[in-house]
Design an enzyme around this catalytic site. Structure first.
Site, PDB file in Angstrom:
ATOM      1  N   HIS A  79      87.982  78.962 -18.818  1.00 17.75           N
ATOM      2  CA  HIS A  79      86.503  78.891 -18.848  1.00 17.75           C
ATOM      3  C   HIS A  79      85.942  79.202 -20.241  1.00 17.75           C
ATOM      4  O   HIS A  79      84.882  79.802 -20.377  1.00 17.75           O
ATOM      5  CB  HIS A  79      85.880  79.851 -17.830  1.00 17.75           C
ATOM      6  CG  HIS A  79      86.216  79.531 -16.413  1.00 17.75           C
ATOM      7  ND1 HIS A  79      85.434  78.741 -15.606  1.00 17.75           N
ATOM      8  CD2 HIS A  79      87.279  79.894 -15.637  1.00 17.75           C
ATOM      9  CE1 HIS A  79      85.983  78.624 -14.403  1.00 17.75           C
ATOM     10  NE2 HIS A  79      87.112  79.317 -14.389  1.00 17.75           N
ATOM     11  N   ASN A 152      83.000  78.776  -8.403  1.00 19.16           N
ATOM     12  CA  ASN A 152      83.204  77.448  -8.976  1.00 19.16           C
ATOM     13  C   ASN A 152      82.308  76.437  -8.286  1.00 19.16           C
ATOM     14  O   ASN A 152      81.686  76.756  -7.261  1.00 19.16           O
ATOM     15  CB  ASN A 152      84.667  77.021  -8.789  1.00 19.16           C
ATOM     16  CG  ASN A 152      85.616  77.660  -9.799  1.00 19.16           C
ATOM     17  OD1 ASN A 152      85.196  78.105 -10.866  1.00 19.16           O
ATOM     18  ND2 ASN A 152      86.890  77.698  -9.464  1.00 19.16           N
ATOM     19  N   HIS A 343      82.965  89.610 -13.446  1.00 15.21           N
ATOM     20  CA  HIS A 343      84.097  90.182 -12.717  1.00 15.21           C
ATOM     21  C   HIS A 343      83.797  90.145 -11.213  1.00 15.21           C
ATOM     22  O   HIS A 343      82.827  90.768 -10.776  1.00 15.21           O
ATOM     23  CB  HIS A 343      84.273  91.633 -13.167  1.00 15.21           C
ATOM     24  CG  HIS A 343      85.526  92.290 -12.653  1.00 15.21           C
ATOM     25  ND1 HIS A 343      86.212  91.835 -11.558  1.00 15.21           N
ATOM     26  CD2 HIS A 343      86.210  93.367 -13.084  1.00 15.21           C
ATOM     27  CE1 HIS A 343      87.257  92.606 -11.339  1.00 15.21           C
ATOM     28  NE2 HIS A 343      87.285  93.536 -12.252  1.00 15.21           N
TER      29      HIS A 343
HETATM   30 FE1  HDD Z   1      88.873  83.210 -12.878  1.00 12.51          FE
HETATM   31  C1  HDD Z   1      87.211  83.505 -15.792  1.00 12.51           C
HETATM   32  C2  HDD Z   1      86.187  81.589 -11.473  1.00 12.51           C
HETATM   33  C3  HDD Z   1      90.722  82.566 -10.036  1.00 12.51           C
HETATM   34  C4  HDD Z   1      91.340  85.146 -14.057  1.00 12.51           C
HETATM   35  N1  HDD Z   1      87.059  82.644 -13.508  1.00 12.51           N
HETATM   36  C5  HDD Z   1      86.547  82.858 -14.762  1.00 12.51           C
HETATM   37  C6  HDD Z   1      85.227  82.317 -14.846  1.00 12.51           C
HETATM   38  C7  HDD Z   1      84.945  81.773 -13.628  1.00 12.51           C
HETATM   39  C8  HDD Z   1      86.098  81.983 -12.791  1.00 12.51           C
HETATM   40  C9  HDD Z   1      83.670  81.075 -13.216  1.00 12.51           C
HETATM   41  C10 HDD Z   1      84.338  82.324 -16.078  1.00 12.51           C
HETATM   42  C11 HDD Z   1      83.453  83.531 -16.110  1.00 12.51           C
HETATM   43  C12 HDD Z   1      82.529  83.454 -17.289  1.00 12.51           C
HETATM   44  O1  HDD Z   1      81.665  82.572 -17.305  1.00 12.51           O
HETATM   45  O2  HDD Z   1      82.692  84.277 -18.177  1.00 12.51           O
HETATM   46  N2  HDD Z   1      88.551  82.203 -11.139  1.00 12.51           N
HETATM   47  C13 HDD Z   1      87.349  81.692 -10.725  1.00 12.51           C
HETATM   48  C14 HDD Z   1      87.465  81.274  -9.347  1.00 12.51           C
HETATM   49  C15 HDD Z   1      88.737  81.539  -8.955  1.00 12.51           C
HETATM   50  C16 HDD Z   1      89.428  82.140 -10.061  1.00 12.51           C
HETATM   51  C17 HDD Z   1      86.336  80.682  -8.531  1.00 12.51           C
HETATM   52  C18 HDD Z   1      89.392  81.312  -7.611  1.00 12.51           C
HETATM   53  C19 HDD Z   1      88.762  81.356  -6.499  1.00 12.51           C
HETATM   54  N3  HDD Z   1      90.718  83.721 -12.182  1.00 12.51           N
HETATM   55  C20 HDD Z   1      91.276  83.388 -10.975  1.00 12.51           C
HETATM   56  C21 HDD Z   1      92.541  84.082 -10.823  1.00 12.51           C
HETATM   57  C22 HDD Z   1      92.715  84.841 -11.963  1.00 12.51           C
HETATM   58  C23 HDD Z   1      91.553  84.581 -12.798  1.00 12.51           C
HETATM   59  C24 HDD Z   1      93.444  83.984  -9.612  1.00 12.51           C
HETATM   60  C25 HDD Z   1      93.840  85.754 -12.353  1.00 12.51           C
HETATM   61  C26 HDD Z   1      94.669  86.301 -11.545  1.00 12.51           C
HETATM   62  N4  HDD Z   1      89.243  84.078 -14.638  1.00 12.51           N
HETATM   63  C27 HDD Z   1      90.308  84.871 -14.894  1.00 12.51           C
HETATM   64  C28 HDD Z   1      90.264  85.534 -16.253  1.00 12.51           C
HETATM   65  C29 HDD Z   1      88.892  85.017 -16.812  1.00 12.51           C
HETATM   66  C30 HDD Z   1      88.410  84.111 -15.700  1.00 12.51           C
HETATM   67  C31 HDD Z   1      91.450  85.331 -17.082  1.00 12.51           C
HETATM   68  C32 HDD Z   1      88.897  84.370 -18.191  1.00 12.51           C
HETATM   69  C33 HDD Z   1      87.721  84.930 -18.908  1.00 12.51           C
HETATM   70  C34 HDD Z   1      87.238  85.991 -18.053  1.00 12.51           C
HETATM   71  O3  HDD Z   1      87.988  86.077 -16.928  1.00 12.51           O
HETATM   72  O4  HDD Z   1      86.300  86.738 -18.288  1.00 12.51           O
HETATM   73  O5  HDD Z   1      90.292  86.889 -16.121  1.00 12.51           O
END
Ligand code: HDD
Length: 718
Positions: A79, A152, A343
């Site tokens: 993202h 999402n 978060h």
């Molecule tokens: Fe995630 C970012 C949505 C599964 C780990 N995620 C991130 C963002 C969104 C989502 C919208 C961007 C937030 C922003 O605008 O800063 N993610 C989802 C959805 C998931 C999902 C809807 C499943 C239902 N994500 C998911 C899993 C993991 C992560 C299973 C790790 C185990 N996601 C992350 C992250 C991020 C992230 C690596 C990258 C940047 C951040 O968090 O702040 O931690």
């Protein structure tokens, strides 16, 4: 009775007030160093003589360059590319019977929010129009602390367990040896992984549909994906699925258009969001919930904890409880949109988690990632992340600490600080996790109720119109066509055949392959039989709902016939019927839409009545893919336009992308130079012709046709 620590009323300005102390404006101010020293010359470094070496002493130069050298932070691991805006959330239909969350208690209550929308796979500088899931995050600055919605625009996910997330992301990101391709899933490593992970099949159906090509962030739905819990004052739990429904309906562009937009205007979604807010067309979504009593946990053919499943709206309707309006662009992209940290674990009393194994893993990942992205456990102090409700605890120090905690006590229990900060009672808003009963053996495994990988993929496919099915088939032909390893293509055909035989056959035809008679049975969950009994093979549990209209964008019952915020290209040249242009512009504005004059040159075009019309874009500086519809008025110098390839491409693309094309009087003649000249005599309902120059009847017909978004029936004739 709970103490009211959520004063009802209009709190929407709370966050803006909270941000004010950090805002800085240099207007009419002297340039200074970071230490506040006024700078007299910012154009020349300090040297030993004009032609001599620079001096180490030059603190102005050193400070400026050092700061510059460190201006970048790591982009989000996923993202990375996104855009955000401020706004508010307003309760329209309070639900205190389900949740005690303070910000959902009374109609009219307003809470400030910051929302960020994103693509997933591409880097910060990649295109907005990649075929990809879109992130939909909303930070609610409530009186009880921060609540983050991190969802999402697609209601299901690729995987069931967070442990597979790094694998998924490694597979979809550019391949590691050559960092190719950027922001695209059409490559071997992604489809290799997917073809071995049948649990992703439902998500793949969504991803290959036009849901992954939104026309605008303002025209996409948002979903919490996981089942969460609402907890009421009596400590009763209900399961909840959270939805955002866009006021403008859910609409997409087509793939050829998306690829062209990526070249012509890679900031298309970012620009659209920004301009809509600047123009006062505030983006709006309704917030809806599907509530499921605890007692119904095992009532359905799918597991509520499985994030690859939806709860069809036919089984549990969506109740609208409020709306979000985005009404203010950020002042500074980095400070706000880049530094905002969401978060899913940021919840307030009244909202709680379920044991969805994907959600459980996410609860760890999001704080952890901010530590490397934002560089310090104090990221909650960054203005955009700061809570509007007070923060008091015994956490101290760390990089870039802003808060000056007074007193000698930073531990608990303490007597020297009078026991403060004290632990809040539940009745005064203290968070207490739902006391779910858990009696279990530790296992490294997965429930058999997660084994249905195809039932809802079938439901999704069966709920699409023929046009939408056609787009899914084409998308799969494109994606698998880019895959170089035949075995991966064949494995995918085996998976698709378990969704729909016709789908698999049509995709196979494009690849000149045959659908395998017996699909290679891909990996089960990798569950070791020693750890779990039961049948872990992927299977199909047919959905009890055969067709769900809400899953189709074209048939979606919530889509309203509106042209609000749509952009129309008005093809112009000297001699144009200026009254016709003024009339259509006015009509469009009344409907909340906008007409832009596009001509072969910048400046003005001369009208037939001696007036001048300002040109917004030329055929060089814009492209038809960034408009929703085309209009060609009468009076134009057709010769000049019909010989210009840019003009003809402009119209041919609009036709190919099923856009509404309107033409009046002499403007109709321009269409005879296009590739669709033979279709203009009423053979195509998306081409609105008016030979008599009757402006009001023409405008009414044009707008009615435009409100359907596209004339999809045309596709069958192209
Ligand atoms: Fe995630 C970012 C949505 C599964 C780990 N995620 C991130 C963002 C969104 C989502 C919208 C961007 C937030 C922003 O605008 O800063 N993610 C989802 C959805 C998931 C999902 C809807 C499943 C239902 N994500 C998911 C899993 C993991 C992560 C299973 C790790 C185990 N996601 C992350 C992250 C991020 C992230 C690596 C990258 C940047 C951040 O968090 O702040 O931690």
């Amino acid at each position: 009775m709970k103490q009211n620590n959520n004063p009802v009323g209009n709190r929407q300005d709370d966050k803006q007030k909270n941000l004010l102390i950090n805002k800085s404006d240099g207007t009419n101010k002297a340039l200074t160093t970071n230490q506040g020293i006024k700078i007299n010359d910012d154009n020349n470094s300090l040297k030993a003589a004009e032609r001599g070496p620079s001096l180490l002493e030059d603190f102005i130069l050193r400070e400026k360059i050092t700061h510059f050298d460190h201006e970048r932070i790591p982009e989000r691991i996923v993202h990375a590319r996104g855009s955000g805006a401020h706004g508010y959330f307003e309760v329209t239909n309070p639900i205190p019977q389900f949740t005690k969350a303070g910000f959902l208690q009374e109609a009219g209550q307003k809470t400030p929010v910051f929302a960020r929308f994103s693509t997933v796979a591409g880097s910060r500088g990649s295109t907005d129009l990649a075929r990809d899931v879109r992130g939909f995050s909303v930070k609610f600055y409530t009186q009880e602390g921060i609540y983050d919605f991190v969802g999402n625009n697609i209601p299901v996910f690729f995987i069931q367990d967070a442990t597979k997330f790094p694998d998924l992301v490694h597979a979809v990101k550019p391949e590691p040896h050559n960092e190719i391709p950027q922001a695209a899933s059409a490559h071997d490593t992604f489809w290799d992984f997917i073809s071995l992970m049948p649990e992703s099949t439902h998500m793949i159906m969504w991803l290959m549909s036009d849901r992954s090509l939104p026309r605008s962030y303002r025209m996409m739905e948002g979903f919490g994906v996981h089942t969460f819990r609402f907890i009421n004052e009596q400590n009763e739990s209900h399961f909840v699925k959270i939805h955002w429904k866009p006021k403008l309906g859910t609409h997409a562009v087509v793939w050829d258009e998306a690829q062209k937009i990526s070249g012509k205007d890679p900031d298309f979604h970012r620009r659209d969001l920004w301009e809509a807010i600047e123009m006062g067309n505030f983006p709006e979504w309704e917030l809806g919930v599907q509530i499921i009593p605890e007692a119904d946990e095992h009532k359905y053919e799918f597991d509520l904890l499985d994030p690859t499943k939806i709860v069809p709206e036919e089984l549990v309707p969506v109740t609208i409880i409020g709306k979000m309006v985005l009404n203010r662009n950020p002042d500074n992209f980095f400070a706000e949109t880049e530094q905002v940290a969401f978060h899913p674990g940021h919840v307030v009393p009244g909202i709680d988690f379920t044991n969805d194994p994907l959600l459980q893993g996410r609860l760890f990942s999001y704080t952890d990632t901010q530590l490397s992205r934002l560089g310090s456990p104090n990221f909650h102090e960054i203005p955009i992340n700061r809570s509007v409700s007070p923060v008091h605890n015994n956490q101290r120090d760390g990089h870039m600490r802003q808060e000056i905690n007074v007193g000698r006590v930073s531990y608990s229990p303490n007597s020297l600080g009078g026991g403060c900060p004290y632990q809040a009672k539940i009745a005064e808003g203290g968070f207490a996790s739902f006391n779910e009963r858990v009696e279990a053996h530790k296992v490294r495994g997965r429930s058999e109720s997660f084994s249905d990988h195809f039932g809802q993929a079938q439901l999704f496919y069966n709920s699409q119109t023929e046009t939408e099915k056609g787009h899914i088939i084409k998308a799969l032909r494109f994606e698998l066509g880019k895959v170089e390893t035949t075995a991966i293509r064949v494995r995918m055909l085996g998976i698709l055949s378990q969704v729909d035989k016709d789908l698999a056959t049509k995709v196979a035809a494009g690849l000149r392959l045959t659908v395998p008679a017996v699909p290679e049975q891909p990996m089960n969950h990798g569950v070791s039989p020693e750890n779990l009994g039961g049948d872990q093979e992927p299977k199909t549990v047919p959905s009890s709902v055969e067709v769900s209209q809400a899953l189709s964008m074209i048939n979606n019952p919530t889509v309203k016939p509106t042209i609000e915020s749509r952009k129309v290209a008005i093809v112009c040249a000297d001699g144009v019927d200026e009254q016709a242009v003024l009339d259509i512009k006015e009509t469009l504005i009344k409907q909340g839409a906008k007409g832009c004059v596009v001509a072969p040159y910048n400046g003005v075009v001369k009208g037939d009545a001696g007036g001048e019309l300002a040109v917004d874009f030329t055929f060089l500086t814009t492209s038809s893919v960034v408009f929703d519809s085309m209009y060609i008025p009468g009076g134009l110098d057709i010769n000049e336009l019909s010989e210009d390839n840019d003009v003809i491409d402009f119209l041919n693309d609009a036709y190919r992308h099923c856009k509404i094309i309107g033409a009046q009087a002499g403007g109709i003649d321009l269409l005879s130079s296009t590739g669709f000249a033979s279709k203009i005599n009423n053979e195509d309902e998306g081409i609105i012709i008016d030979r008599d120059g009757d402006n009001s009847t023409f405008a009414a017909n044009f707008i009615t046709a435009m409100a359907n978004h596209r004339f999809w029936a045309r596709e069958a004739t192209i």
